[in-house]
Scaffold this motif. Structure first.
Motif, PDB file in Angstrom:
ATOM      1  N   ALA A 151      -0.633  28.024  41.447  1.00 58.17           N
ATOM      2  CA  ALA A 151      -1.385  27.207  40.658  1.00 58.17           C
ATOM      3  C   ALA A 151      -1.983  28.103  40.231  1.00 58.17           C
ATOM      4  O   ALA A 151      -3.220  28.771  40.800  1.00 58.17           O
TER       5      ALA A 151
ATOM      6  N   LEU B 140       2.693  24.594  42.947  1.00 61.53           N
ATOM      7  CA  LEU B 140       3.969  24.234  41.527  1.00 61.53           C
ATOM      8  C   LEU B 140       5.408  24.574  41.860  1.00 61.53           C
ATOM      9  O   LEU B 140       5.626  25.057  42.978  1.00 61.53           O
TER      10      LEU B 140
ATOM     11  N   HIS C 220       1.805  29.422  35.594  1.00 58.83           N
ATOM     12  CA  HIS C 220       1.831  30.162  36.990  1.00 58.83           C
ATOM     13  C   HIS C 220       1.972  31.838  36.059  1.00 58.83           C
ATOM     14  O   HIS C 220       2.060  32.154  35.445  1.00 58.83           O
TER      15      HIS C 220
END
Length: 223
Positions: A51, A64, A76
């Protein structure tokens, strides 16, 4: 029940049990060797991403998962690579028709960074997987943040003298390739190219940005 029937039933159940145990053991062993860049969910494995904030600073302690909603203010990393041959031609890859934007052309390769990858690592891997080109000689040419996409893009240029017929397609990702001149790339229609994002950073291709609207969704990330 006859002894023969009982014996045959015992043998059959033993085989079924043995296969079941073997499958479970294999599944456990398989899960144990899957890289930490992936998470096992049932019979599927899901990509794990680091992240970032919008300035591409990693957010420690947050992971994530591909396919899950990314929280507001979190991003991202996606890396793109455009390939230019030393003779001046550019490599285009055609996206597999089963993918989003299937059948359209892409200049040249790209995808999401897996957990633990820095931008260069990601770009090298995506280029190798989608084209078969093995090189670490990539030049980062820009970074942008895309409004509404929770994504920071790192753009790379690869200049290569590889054999033009040595490109390798990736099953499920690419279906064809072609080398085109700069003028041919600039003349391609909007519905033929997946994105014109890369053209903002490569000298000679900037005229290919059709309008301010093409630039408006992007904001440059300070390095």
């Amino acid at each position: 029940y006859s002894p023969v029937l009982i014996f045959m039933t015992y043998i059959y159940l033993s085989i079924i049990y043995s296969q079941t145990v073997s499958i479970k053991v294999f599944s456990v062993r398989l899960k144990s060797i899957i890289p930490k860049k992936f998470m096992v969910r049932g019979d599927e494995y899901m990509e794990l991403w680091d992240a970032y904030d919008r300035n591409l600073e990693k957010i420690e302690g947050m992971t994530l998962i591909r396919g899950e909603k990314i929280p507001e203010g979190v991003y991202h990393l996606v890396c793109d690579v455009i390939v230019r041959h030393t003779d001046g031609e550019y490599l285009l890859m055609q996206r597999d028709r089963r993918k989003h934007y299937g059948g359209m052309w892409e200049a040249t390769a790209g995808g999401s960074a897996l957990q633990g990858e820095n931008p260069l690592d990601c770009a090298i891997r995506e280029l190798r997987e989608e084209t078969g080109i093995h090189t670490e000689r990539l030049e980062e040419v820009g970074r942008v943040w895309a409004a509404g996409r929770n994504t920071v893009y790192c753009e790379f240029l690869c200049i290569t003298d590889c054999r033009k017929d040595s490109i390798i397609l990736q099953e499920g990702e690419t279906s064809a390739y072609q080398w085109v001149t700069q003028d041919e790339l600039l003349s391609m229609k909007r519905e033929e190219l997946v994105t014109e994002r890369m053209q903002m950073f490569v000298d000679g291709l900037k005229p290919g940005i059709r309008s301010d609207e093409d630039r408006s969704i992007y904001e440059f990330v300070p390095e």
